[in-house]
Write an enzyme that holds these catalytic residues in place. Structure first.
Site, PDB file in Angstrom:
ATOM      1  N   GLU A  28     -29.356 -16.945  67.037  1.00 18.96           N
ATOM      2  CA  GLU A  28     -30.437 -17.069  66.051  1.00 18.96           C
ATOM      3  C   GLU A  28     -31.507 -18.036  66.579  1.00 18.96           C
ATOM      4  O   GLU A  28     -31.236 -18.849  67.478  1.00 18.96           O
ATOM      5  CB  GLU A  28     -29.827 -17.574  64.726  1.00 18.96           C
ATOM      6  CG  GLU A  28     -30.796 -17.791  63.566  1.00 18.96           C
ATOM      7  CD  GLU A  28     -31.620 -16.555  63.236  1.00 18.96           C
ATOM      8  OE1 GLU A  28     -32.473 -16.186  64.070  1.00 18.96           O
ATOM      9  OE2 GLU A  28     -31.455 -15.994  62.139  1.00 18.96           O
ATOM     10  N   ARG A  84     -20.713 -15.508  63.263  1.00 16.89           N
ATOM     11  CA  ARG A  84     -21.112 -14.516  62.248  1.00 16.89           C
ATOM     12  C   ARG A  84     -21.527 -13.194  62.903  1.00 16.89           C
ATOM     13  O   ARG A  84     -21.308 -12.121  62.331  1.00 16.89           O
ATOM     14  CB  ARG A  84     -22.205 -15.078  61.330  1.00 16.89           C
ATOM     15  CG  ARG A  84     -23.492 -15.555  62.007  1.00 16.89           C
ATOM     16  CD  ARG A  84     -24.312 -16.344  61.003  1.00 16.89           C
ATOM     17  NE  ARG A  84     -25.645 -16.746  61.441  1.00 16.89           N
ATOM     18  CZ  ARG A  84     -25.931 -17.839  62.152  1.00 16.89           C
ATOM     19  NH1 ARG A  84     -24.971 -18.642  62.572  1.00 16.89           N
ATOM     20  NH2 ARG A  84     -27.189 -18.151  62.453  1.00 16.89           N
ATOM     21  N   HIS A 138     -29.015 -11.580  65.183  1.00 17.60           N
ATOM     22  CA  HIS A 138     -29.445 -12.403  64.041  1.00 17.60           C
ATOM     23  C   HIS A 138     -30.849 -12.007  63.576  1.00 17.60           C
ATOM     24  O   HIS A 138     -31.618 -11.429  64.348  1.00 17.60           O
ATOM     25  CB  HIS A 138     -29.448 -13.863  64.478  1.00 17.60           C
ATOM     26  CG  HIS A 138     -28.110 -14.318  64.978  1.00 17.60           C
ATOM     27  ND1 HIS A 138     -27.197 -14.953  64.188  1.00 17.60           N
ATOM     28  CD2 HIS A 138     -27.523 -14.163  66.191  1.00 17.60           C
ATOM     29  CE1 HIS A 138     -26.091 -15.183  64.882  1.00 17.60           C
ATOM     30  NE2 HIS A 138     -26.263 -14.717  66.102  1.00 17.60           N
ATOM     31  N   HIS A 189     -26.044  -9.564  61.721  1.00 14.59           N
ATOM     32  CA  HIS A 189     -24.734  -9.874  61.124  1.00 14.59           C
ATOM     33  C   HIS A 189     -24.762  -9.688  59.597  1.00 14.59           C
ATOM     34  O   HIS A 189     -25.813  -9.785  58.965  1.00 14.59           O
ATOM     35  CB  HIS A 189     -24.335 -11.320  61.460  1.00 14.59           C
ATOM     36  CG  HIS A 189     -25.293 -12.324  60.937  1.00 14.59           C
ATOM     37  ND1 HIS A 189     -25.276 -12.765  59.640  1.00 14.59           N
ATOM     38  CD2 HIS A 189     -26.338 -12.949  61.533  1.00 14.59           C
ATOM     39  CE1 HIS A 189     -26.253 -13.628  59.456  1.00 14.59           C
ATOM     40  NE2 HIS A 189     -26.923 -13.757  60.583  1.00 14.59           N
TER      41      HIS A 189
HETATM   42  O1  LIG Z   1     -31.385 -19.602  58.306  1.00 16.06           O
HETATM   43  C1  LIG Z   1     -31.488 -18.869  59.320  1.00 16.06           C
HETATM   44  O2  LIG Z   1     -31.021 -19.156  60.421  1.00 16.06           O
HETATM   45  C2  LIG Z   1     -32.256 -17.558  59.219  1.00 16.06           C
HETATM   46  C3  LIG Z   1     -31.362 -16.383  59.101  1.00 16.06           C
HETATM   47  O3  LIG Z   1     -30.392 -16.497  58.117  1.00 16.06           O
HETATM   48  O4  LIG Z   1     -33.031 -17.625  58.068  1.00 16.06           O
HETATM   49  P1  LIG Z   1     -34.528 -17.122  57.833  1.00 16.06           P
HETATM   50  O5  LIG Z   1     -34.407 -15.743  57.271  1.00 16.06           O
HETATM   51  O6  LIG Z   1     -35.018 -18.122  56.826  1.00 16.06           O
HETATM   52  O7  LIG Z   1     -35.285 -17.186  59.109  1.00 16.06           O
END
Ligand SMILES: O=C(O)[C@@H](CO)OP(=O)(O)O
Length: 253
Positions: free
Chosen positions: A86, A59, A184, A8
């Protein structure tokens, strides 16, 4: 066979540098633009699709909407599944990544963000953010009370994303469908690890840029042949570095 994956565009919480996970925040203005740009790139490079998959999180859903709008393919079938959500960031969700690095150290934040099998601190079961208490996951709750996470390591994410990929997405690719997935950072990292058979120490340094189409090519059996990001290599590199730097103690937004 080809598969196109798109993380996203920038979300409001990416912009504020907050751990997001299953929190359902929308795209920022930049994120909307990134998503539309991804659609234009795919169109310009001659890509077309028969079927799309995305998560339950807006998102990713809205990123797909912008892409399909740009491609004049709003009519394409879209399958939504929480299996592409995610990684669940547990009790870290809502915390600022830089403030967390100041409090616990950058090394600890890197472990929480990028290690293979270390999970974040879990949510309490009574926390209203427990997916088992949320409307969008009620079907899963009634089928089995224990499959919804209270927090996940990348390994846990792989264990939910990869079976879905093999049972559903790969099956439709093998039927000849051209598939687009809007997902994600860490659900895509789960697929990258699986496709390329990366070692735990190799996946640590993989950061997925927002809104850039990532094209995988497989042989007929589904074995990885090659991959490529569509776009300007310098801009892509700088986006990856930006994602990696979100865990730095000096970055506040
Ligand atoms: O905060 C989150 O869910 C992920 C993606 O934005 O972050 P990170 O890159 O820290 O795994």
């Amino acid at each position: 066979m080809k598969l196109v994956l798109v993380r996203h565009g920038e979300s409001i919480w990416n912009k504020e540098n907050l751990f997001t996970g299953w929190t359902d925040v929308d795209l920022s203005e930049t994120g909307e633009k990134e998503a539309a740009d991804a659609g234009r790139t795919l169109l310009e490079q001659g890509y077309d699709f028969d079927l799309c998959y995305t998560s339950y999180l807006k998102r990713a859903i809205h990123t797909l909407d912008h892409i399909l709008e740009e491609m004049d393919r709003c009519w394409l079938p879209v399958v939504k599944t929480w299996k592409l959500n995610e990684r669940h960031y547990g009790a870290l969700q809502g915390l600022n990544k830089s403030e967390t690095a100041l409090k616990y150290g950058e090394e600890q934040v890197k472990i929480w963000r990028r290690s293979f099998d270390i999970a974040p601190p879990f949510l309490e079961e009574t926390d209203p953010r427990n997916p088992a208490l949320q409307e969008q996951y009620r079907q899963e709750k009634s089928q089995s009370g224990d499959i919804l996470p209270l927090g996940e390591s990348l390994k846990d994410t792989i264990e939910r994303v990869v079976p879905y990929y093999n049972d559903v997405i790969l099956k439709s690719m093998k039927e000849g469908k051209r598939v687009l997935v809007a997902a994600h950072g860490n659900s895509i990292r789960a697929l990258v690890q699986y496709f390329e058979n990366l070692k735990p120490e190799e996946i640590v340094d993989v950061n997925i840029p927002t809104g850039i189409p990532l094209v995988y090519e497989f042989d007929e059996a589904g074995k990885f042949i090659k991959k490529e990001y569509l776009g300007d290599p310098e801009a892509i590199k700088s986006k990856m570095e930006k994602v990696a730097a979100q865990g730095s103690a000096s970055k506040t937004s």
